[in-house]
Design a protein around this motif. Structure first.
Motif, mmCIF file in Angstrom:
data_model
loop_
_atom_site.group_PDB
_atom_site.id
_atom_site.type_symbol
_atom_site.label_atom_id
_atom_site.label_comp_id
_atom_site.label_asym_id
_atom_site.label_seq_id
_atom_site.Cartn_x
_atom_site.Cartn_y
_atom_site.Cartn_z
ATOM 1 N N SER A 30 6.832 -11.647 -5.075
ATOM 2 C CA SER A 30 6.633 -10.225 -5.386
ATOM 3 C C SER A 30 7.079 -9.377 -4.199
ATOM 4 C CB SER A 30 5.164 -9.953 -5.686
ATOM 5 O OG SER A 30 4.459 -9.951 -4.488
ATOM 6 N N ARG A 31 7.705 -8.252 -4.523
ATOM 7 C CA ARG A 31 8.199 -7.406 -3.440
ATOM 8 C C ARG A 31 7.198 -6.287 -3.171
ATOM 9 N NH1 ARG A 31 13.638 -7.211 -2.254
ATOM 10 N NH2 ARG A 31 13.923 -5.033 -2.765
ATOM 11 N N GLY A 32 6.095 -6.648 -2.465
ATOM 12 C CA GLY A 32 5.054 -5.660 -2.219
ATOM 13 C C GLY A 32 5.534 -4.529 -1.330
ATOM 14 N N ARG A 33 5.101 -3.333 -1.676
ATOM 15 C CA ARG A 33 5.510 -2.197 -0.857
ATOM 16 C C ARG A 33 4.306 -1.543 -0.187
ATOM 17 N NH1 ARG A 33 9.674 1.902 -3.327
ATOM 18 N NH2 ARG A 33 8.006 2.283 -4.829
ATOM 19 N N VAL A 34 4.557 -0.984 0.986
ATOM 20 C CA VAL A 34 3.525 -0.209 1.675
ATOM 21 C C VAL A 34 4.153 1.116 2.085
ATOM 22 C CG1 VAL A 34 2.309 -2.224 2.611
ATOM 23 C CG2 VAL A 34 4.131 -1.175 3.948
ATOM 24 N N ALA A 35 3.283 2.100 2.408
ATOM 25 C CA ALA A 35 3.816 3.363 2.927
ATOM 26 C C ALA A 35 3.712 3.275 4.434
ATOM 27 C CB ALA A 35 2.990 4.523 2.404
ATOM 28 N N GLY A 36 4.837 3.370 5.118
ATOM 29 C CA GLY A 36 4.729 3.226 6.571
ATOM 30 C C GLY A 36 5.959 3.679 7.324
ATOM 31 N N ASP A 37 5.823 3.623 8.627
ATOM 32 C CA ASP A 37 6.938 3.931 9.524
ATOM 33 C C ASP A 37 7.570 2.579 9.870
ATOM 34 O OD1 ASP A 37 7.470 6.120 12.228
ATOM 35 O OD2 ASP A 37 8.304 4.111 12.085
ATOM 36 N N ARG A 38 8.812 2.412 9.422
ATOM 37 C CA ARG A 38 9.459 1.100 9.524
ATOM 38 C C ARG A 38 9.475 0.588 10.973
ATOM 39 N NH1 ARG A 38 14.940 -0.441 9.839
ATOM 40 N NH2 ARG A 38 15.426 1.747 10.112
ATOM 41 N N ILE A 39 9.869 1.467 11.891
ATOM 42 C CA ILE A 39 10.009 1.035 13.283
ATOM 43 C C ILE A 39 8.654 0.666 13.884
ATOM 44 C CG2 ILE A 39 10.837 1.705 15.570
ATOM 45 C CD1 ILE A 39 13.085 1.581 13.629
ATOM 46 N N GLN A 40 7.659 1.487 13.573
ATOM 47 C CA GLN A 40 6.334 1.185 14.139
ATOM 48 C C GLN A 40 5.783 -0.119 13.587
ATOM 49 O OE1 GLN A 40 3.399 4.180 14.163
ATOM 50 N NE2 GLN A 40 4.637 5.641 15.293
ATOM 51 N N LEU A 41 5.956 -0.336 12.291
ATOM 52 C CA LEU A 41 5.449 -1.586 11.722
ATOM 53 C C LEU A 41 6.207 -2.781 12.302
ATOM 54 C CD1 LEU A 41 4.717 -0.693 7.978
ATOM 55 C CD2 LEU A 41 3.102 -0.998 9.860
ATOM 56 N N GLN A 42 7.504 -2.595 12.486
ATOM 57 C CA GLN A 42 8.270 -3.680 13.116
ATOM 58 C C GLN A 42 7.727 -3.964 14.511
ATOM 59 O OE1 GLN A 42 12.392 -2.628 13.259
ATOM 60 N NE2 GLN A 42 12.654 -2.914 11.071
ATOM 61 N N GLN A 43 7.460 -2.883 15.239
ATOM 62 C CA GLN A 43 6.946 -3.038 16.603
ATOM 63 C C GLN A 43 5.631 -3.828 16.593
ATOM 64 O OE1 GLN A 43 8.243 -1.115 19.740
ATOM 65 N NE2 GLN A 43 7.215 -2.955 20.442
#
Ligand code: ADP
Length: 443
Positions: free
Chosen positions: A325-338
């Motif tokens: 499943s391709r779960g989605r979240v609402a977020g800031d991509r760079i911050q979550l990557q960090q």
């Protein structure tokens, strides 16, 4: 393809995105606004993307020259191959007196070279104040650049001299108060931190190694230099005033009016220190979270690309289990990557600490309300007694640790309405788990 270097850039770009309209410098090196000057200087360096640090150095040399009503300024750096101090940045009001970029000191100014390399500051109001050795060896070159008064301070990285930052006049003489010299030395320190970040990044590009830990450490270094200075001052003043009060009280007949004045000063200094801390908080808060819908799988895949080189380099087997499943979240991509990156780099550290299996796996689990990312390692396992503290800033058990990685993870995840937790695995190693609210998909 994304590699560590481009990811590093993305991360720093993000940090600086609100910097588009670079503010003019409003504070000066002399007088009361010095604290603000240092704040502006360090925050511009901290916010500058690595590839713009050079421009930022040029800009600040110019600002300092103009702010102090001088004629020129220059930054020389040690050339890695020859060990020679070479002018790398230079600015002057008048092109005629500009120190040329590329001017080397070893041959042309050996006295200056050896004095600066030993970390000493050279300051003179008149050329005649300089020692005879200067006239024997350096004068011929120096005369060409017509100095009247000059201050040159060492620029250090980790205590080691890597360059020199100089400012001077060519039209008229001037004096340098010990306070101003001290301030310029502090400026040299901040320049050193900025250079360190540039150097660290250049090394990362070469080595593709441990990107986040390094940039984080150096950014913190820049902030710490400025913060230490800003806090030392009021804290020192508070101590002096408190001692003064003690003396007054011990004298038996304290003068109430004087006591009141001293208490007033203490309160003022305390408020100033509080303001400094508040300012720092708002500085961090500025990088607001811009949330967009993201596929968690893509975010983790990006981190995988960033760390694959590190994993190979450190001999760690790295696995990624993505759900169908391709779960989605609402977020800031760079911050979550960090945040994920910090957990993965910690996992690498944990498995590198002991012999045996070096396994790290990242998995994603998504249900209706929640999305989870787990980073599991086969290291020694986080000590249960420490779990309560590991997310605190500056908590570290590593000899070269900063203790900021997990604190940053926690603050990013909190800003996303989620949680992060750590546990020791029943067999071996630890699992760090991020839980985020999942986006409700319209079917
Ligand atoms: P640093 O990595 O600079 O020490 P962190 O905030 O990232 O700072 O981590 C704080 C501490 O948490 C580490 O020093 C370590 O003791 C512990 N820790 C973090 N991740 C792990 C892990 N995967 N396994 C064991 N201990 C860990």
């Amino acid at each position: 393809m994304h590699n560590s270097a481009s990811a590093q850039k993305m991360i720093s770009r993000k940090l600086h995105s609100e910097r588009a309209n670079r503010r003019p410098v409003t504070a000066s090196l002399e007088g009361k606004s010095f604290e603000r000057f240092i704040e502006e200087l360090s925050s511009s360096f901290v916010r500058a993307p690595v590839d713009e640090i050079g421009d930022e150095i040029d800009r600040w040399i110019r600002e300092i020259v103009l702010g102090l009503d001088l004629d020129r300024g220059a930054l020389a750096q040690i050339d890695a191959k020859s060990g020679n101090l070479v002018v790398r940045h230079s600015w002057s009001r008048d092109q005629l007196v500009k120190l040329p970029i590329g001017l080397g000191f070893t041959q042309s100014a050996p006295w200056f070279n050896s004095t600066l390399m030993s970390g000493r500051t050279v300051a003179f109001s008149k050329v005649s104040e300089l020692p005879p050795e200067f006239f024997e060896s350096d004068w011929k070159t120096y005369r060409r650049y017509v100095p009247k008064s000059n201050v040159t301070v060492a620029v250090r990285i980790g205590g080691e001299v890597v360059g020199a930052l100089g400012f001077g006049t060519v039209k008229k003489e001037r004096t340098w108060s010990p306070r101003l010299i001290h301030r310029l030395e502090l400026v040299g320190e901040i320049f050193g931190n900025a250079l360190e970040r540039r150097l660290a990044t250049e090394e990362i590009i070469l080595l593709r190694n441990e990107l986040s830990h390094m940039s984080r450490t150096t950014v913190m270094g820049e902030l710490t230099a400025s913060l230490t200075h800003q806090l030392n001052q009021p804290i020192g003043a508070i101590l002096m005033n408190a001692e003064e009060m003690q003396k007054m009280l011990e004298s038996g007949q304290p003068d109430l009016e004087s006591l009141r004045a001293v208490v007033g000063d203490i309160i003022q200094d305390d408020l100033r220190a509080t303001e400094t801390i508040k300012g720092l908080r708002s500085f961090f808060r500025k990088s607001e979270v811009e949330k967009t819908p993201l596929y968690l799988r893509d975010v983790v895949a990006e981190v995988m690309r960033i760390v694959r080189g590190d994993a190979l380099f450190r001999n760690v087997s790295l696995a990624f289990e993505a759900p169908p499943s391709r779960g989605r979240v609402a977020g800031d991509r760079i911050q979550l990557q960090q945040a994920i990156l910090n957990l993965v780099l910690n996992a690498f550290d944990a498995v590198s600490e002991k012999d045996g299996l070096r396994e790290v796996s990242i998995s994603i689990g998504v249900d209706k309300d929640e999305a989870k990312i787990a980073v599991r390692d086969s290291g020694n396992g986080v000590d249960p007694a420490m779990i309560a503290h590991i997310f605190e800033p500056f908590f570290t058990t590593k000899s070269k640790g900063m203790g900021m990685g997990l604190a940053i993870v926690r603050s990013i995840i909190k800003a996303h309405g989620g949680q992060v937790s750590a546990r020791r695995n029943p067999d071996r190693g630890s699992t760090f788990e991020i839980t985020l609210p999942a986006l409700q998909e319209k079917i």
